[in-house]
Design a protein around this motif. Structure first.
Motif, PDB file in Angstrom:
ATOM      1  N   PHE A   1      24.357 -26.461  18.748  1.00 58.79           N
ATOM      2  CA  PHE A   1      25.020 -25.175  18.992  1.00 58.79           C
ATOM      3  C   PHE A   1      24.702 -24.147  17.902  1.00 58.79           C
ATOM      4  O   PHE A   1      24.605 -22.954  18.175  1.00 58.79           O
ATOM      5  CB  PHE A   1      26.543 -25.366  19.068  1.00 58.79           C
ATOM      6  CG  PHE A   1      27.035 -25.681  20.463  1.00 58.79           C
ATOM      7  CD1 PHE A   1      26.957 -24.725  21.479  1.00 58.79           C
ATOM      8  CD2 PHE A   1      27.587 -26.926  20.757  1.00 58.79           C
ATOM      9  CE1 PHE A   1      27.409 -25.008  22.768  1.00 58.79           C
ATOM     10  CE2 PHE A   1      28.036 -27.219  22.043  1.00 58.79           C
ATOM     11  CZ  PHE A   1      27.950 -26.255  23.047  1.00 58.79           C
TER      12      PHE A   1
ATOM     13  N   ARG B   1      26.031 -36.080  24.948  1.00 57.82           N
ATOM     14  CA  ARG B   1      24.892 -35.206  25.234  1.00 57.82           C
ATOM     15  C   ARG B   1      23.609 -35.866  24.742  1.00 57.82           C
ATOM     16  O   ARG B   1      22.575 -35.832  25.384  1.00 57.82           O
ATOM     17  CB  ARG B   1      25.072 -33.848  24.547  1.00 57.82           C
ATOM     18  CG  ARG B   1      25.773 -32.804  25.409  1.00 57.82           C
ATOM     19  CD  ARG B   1      25.467 -31.394  24.930  1.00 57.82           C
ATOM     20  NE  ARG B   1      25.742 -31.211  23.527  1.00 57.82           N
ATOM     21  CZ  ARG B   1      26.930 -30.884  23.026  1.00 57.82           C
ATOM     22  NH1 ARG B   1      27.950 -30.689  23.833  1.00 57.82           N
ATOM     23  NH2 ARG B   1      27.091 -30.742  21.733  1.00 57.82           N
TER      24      ARG B   1
ATOM     25  N   VAL C   1      24.043 -20.978  27.841  1.00 54.03           N
ATOM     26  CA  VAL C   1      24.968 -21.636  26.914  1.00 54.03           C
ATOM     27  C   VAL C   1      26.309 -20.893  26.815  1.00 54.03           C
ATOM     28  O   VAL C   1      27.369 -21.496  26.941  1.00 54.03           O
ATOM     29  CB  VAL C   1      24.331 -21.772  25.509  1.00 54.03           C
ATOM     30  CG1 VAL C   1      25.271 -22.491  24.551  1.00 54.03           C
ATOM     31  CG2 VAL C   1      22.996 -22.522  25.608  1.00 54.03           C
ATOM     32  N   SER C   2      26.254 -19.574  26.630  1.00 54.21           N
ATOM     33  CA  SER C   2      27.519 -18.856  26.379  1.00 54.21           C
ATOM     34  C   SER C   2      28.230 -18.409  27.652  1.00 54.21           C
ATOM     35  O   SER C   2      29.442 -18.242  27.650  1.00 54.21           O
ATOM     36  CB  SER C   2      27.270 -17.653  25.470  1.00 54.21           C
ATOM     37  OG  SER C   2      26.554 -16.652  26.160  1.00 54.21           O
TER      38      SER C   2
ATOM     39  N   ARG D   1      28.856 -28.263  29.769  1.00 54.80           N
ATOM     40  CA  ARG D   1      28.242 -28.590  28.483  1.00 54.80           C
ATOM     41  C   ARG D   1      29.265 -28.755  27.355  1.00 54.80           C
ATOM     42  O   ARG D   1      29.221 -29.721  26.596  1.00 54.80           O
ATOM     43  CB  ARG D   1      27.226 -27.514  28.106  1.00 54.80           C
ATOM     44  CG  ARG D   1      26.517 -27.788  26.812  1.00 54.80           C
ATOM     45  CD  ARG D   1      25.606 -26.640  26.410  1.00 54.80           C
ATOM     46  NE  ARG D   1      24.360 -26.599  27.150  1.00 54.80           N
ATOM     47  CZ  ARG D   1      24.055 -25.665  28.050  1.00 54.80           C
ATOM     48  NH1 ARG D   1      24.903 -24.697  28.329  1.00 54.80           N
ATOM     49  NH2 ARG D   1      22.902 -25.691  28.660  1.00 54.80           N
ATOM     50  N   THR D   2      30.204 -27.818  27.273  1.00 58.63           N
ATOM     51  CA  THR D   2      31.134 -27.870  26.128  1.00 58.63           C
ATOM     52  C   THR D   2      32.133 -29.013  26.255  1.00 58.63           C
ATOM     53  O   THR D   2      32.717 -29.434  25.265  1.00 58.63           O
ATOM     54  CB  THR D   2      31.900 -26.540  25.980  1.00 58.63           C
ATOM     55  OG1 THR D   2      32.298 -26.130  27.278  1.00 58.63           O
ATOM     56  CG2 THR D   2      31.052 -25.478  25.332  1.00 58.63           C
ATOM     57  N   GLU D   3      32.298 -29.510  27.484  1.00 54.69           N
ATOM     58  CA  GLU D   3      33.237 -30.632  27.658  1.00 54.69           C
ATOM     59  C   GLU D   3      32.591 -31.963  27.302  1.00 54.69           C
ATOM     60  O   GLU D   3      33.273 -32.958  27.075  1.00 54.69           O
ATOM     61  CB  GLU D   3      33.717 -30.716  29.118  1.00 54.69           C
ATOM     62  CG  GLU D   3      34.603 -29.554  29.518  1.00 54.69           C
ATOM     63  CD  GLU D   3      34.784 -29.486  31.023  1.00 54.69           C
ATOM     64  OE1 GLU D   3      34.676 -30.534  31.698  1.00 54.69           O
ATOM     65  OE2 GLU D   3      35.010 -28.379  31.511  1.00 54.69           O
TER      66      GLU D   3
END
Ligand SMILES: Nc1nc2c(ncn2[C@@H]2O[C@H](COP(=O)(O)OP(=O)(O)OP(=O)(O)O)[C@@H](O)[C@H]2O)c(=O)[nH]1
Ligand SMILES: C[S@@+](CC[C@H](N)C(=O)[O-])C[C@H]1O[C@@H](n2cnc3c(N)ncnc32)[C@H](O)[C@@H]1O
Ligand code: SF4
Ligand code: SF4
Length: 340
Positions: A207, A327, A256-257, A319-321
């Protein structure tokens, strides 16, 4: 959306991204690092690649299922021999409205004219820095920016519509955002900033290396008078801005964001004929096997419909979870294999 099959989340199928080779003349560190894709790396053999006939047949079936847009990619697609022959065939398919190609651009002077004559009109060309030396390091072949700019200028002179793709990495080329924006403002192109993604398993992603759209926009708004445009079509990948005092555009690809999985209409076909429902997929569905076993068009249509109907991918949303550990463990396909 009429005329299109849908997946588990009701997303229609609209685009097919076709990888025509897994080889490349660059070794971009975020995509094909030399340590992995070195002299002893085993690329696909000729008979493993889908032939033009096979690609055309699959594309025809997909066109009948709702695909309107094709994108040729790789590896580096300009390395595939006689690509203009394939473009011509794809361009003749009923229902296909748009064909584009994503390329590093190095061989455009060699092949661009034939491709234009075959009906290709859009090129997305990757370029990550204005600085010759830095770009040579990023592609790890020492190819300087000026070599690519020459090709871009040539492609514009042929009449191609062009987008430039810049993958931005913190601390590596984020200081090149403004030089790139200044240079391409003067050209009839859209310069798109791509958030560095965790594709494949070998690109050293984390990140901290991502420069988000918000951060890039802040840099740009300090200098340029720009305003956002509405999406040009359902599921457009980039968020596009126009310069109020020039004919060029800027765009952001924000996997990503600000993920965009909910409108993802893209099917992907690897050069050895596997279907993938997502850039971050782990496993593909072997279409080539069915082709080579002699399925009829009707059977192939049913198979491809079923595969799309079962699709439930939405990696960027999740992704963030997913923990960093999980990952890392996920054995994702490589970007050079699936073509972005
Ligand atoms: N996460 C994610 N990234 C994508 C997707 N489609 C394209 N990208 C990324 O966006 C970048 C630019 O893609 P391109 O190959 O230029 O294609 P595109 O932007 O879809 O093309 P057009 O909008 O048709 O010009 C590449 O780094 C792709 O990997 C997607 O479905 N998901
Ligand atoms: C895999 S390349 C294939 C086509 C061609 N060789 C090229 O570079 O344009 C497709 C696109 O993916 C982008 N890409 C590769 N690795 C990436 C990553 N880790 N994050 C974001 N984009 C990436 C490239 O910059 C390029 O624009
Ligand atoms: S991003 Fe494109 S040019 Fe760079 S190594 Fe990957 S496939 Fe090759
Ligand atoms: S992460 Fe997968 S599902 Fe989401 S937009 Fe990208 S390719 Fe589509």
């Amino acid at each position: 959306m009429a005329g299109s099959i849908t997946d588990k989340f009701g997303r229609p199928i609209r685009d097919l991204r076709i990888s025509v080779t897994d080889r490349c003349n660059f070794r971009c560190r975020y995509c094909m690092p030399k340590e992995i894709f070195g002299d002893d790396f085993e690329f696909m053999k000729k008979d493993e690649l889908l032939s033009f006939e096979e690609i055309e047949r699959i594309a025809k079936i997909y066109a009948s299922l709702g695909i309107k847009k094709l994108r040729i990619t790789g590896g580096e697609p300009l390395l595939r021999r006689d690509l203009d022959v394939l473009i011509k065939r794809l361009n003749d398919i009923e229902g296909i409205e748009d064909i584009g190609m994503t390329t590093n651009g190095l061989l455009l002077k060699k092949h661009g004219k034939k491709l234009y004559e075959a009906g290709l009109r859009r090129l997305n060309i990757s370029l990550d820095a204005m600085d010759d030396e830095l770009f040579g390091q990023i592609n790890d072949r020492g190819i300087g920016t000026s070599r690519i700019i020459e090709q871009i200028e040539y492609a514009i002179s042929l009449g191609f519509k062009i987008k430039i793709n810049m993958v931005v990495q913190k601390g590596l080329n984020d200081h090149e955002i403004l030089p790139m924006a200044r240079f391409f403002k003067k050209m009839p192109v859209t310069l798109r900033f791509i958030e560095f993604m965790d594709v494949g398993n070998d690109n050293g992603w984390n990140f901290d290396k991502v420069v988000t759209k918000k951060e890039i926009l802040e840099i740009l708004e300090n200098e340029f008078d720009i305003e956002p445009l509405e999406p040009a079509y359902y599921g457009e990948v980039a968020k596009v801005y126009r310069h109020n005092d020039a004919d060029s555009h800027l765009g952001f690809i924000t996997s990503v964001s600000e993920s965009f999985c909910s409108t993802c209409t893209r099917a992907r076909l690897s050069s050895d004929g596997k279907f993938y429902g997502c850039l971050f997929a782990v496993e593909g569905f072997d279409v080539r096997k069915h082709l080579r076993e002699g399925v009829s068009d009707q059977e192939l249509e049913e198979i491809l419909t079923g595969v799309w109907n079962r699709r439930d991918d939405r990696y960027s949303d999740l992704r963030t979870e997913i923990t960093a550990e999980n990952r890392r463990k996920r054995n994702k396909i490589n970007m050079s294999y699936i073509g972005g």
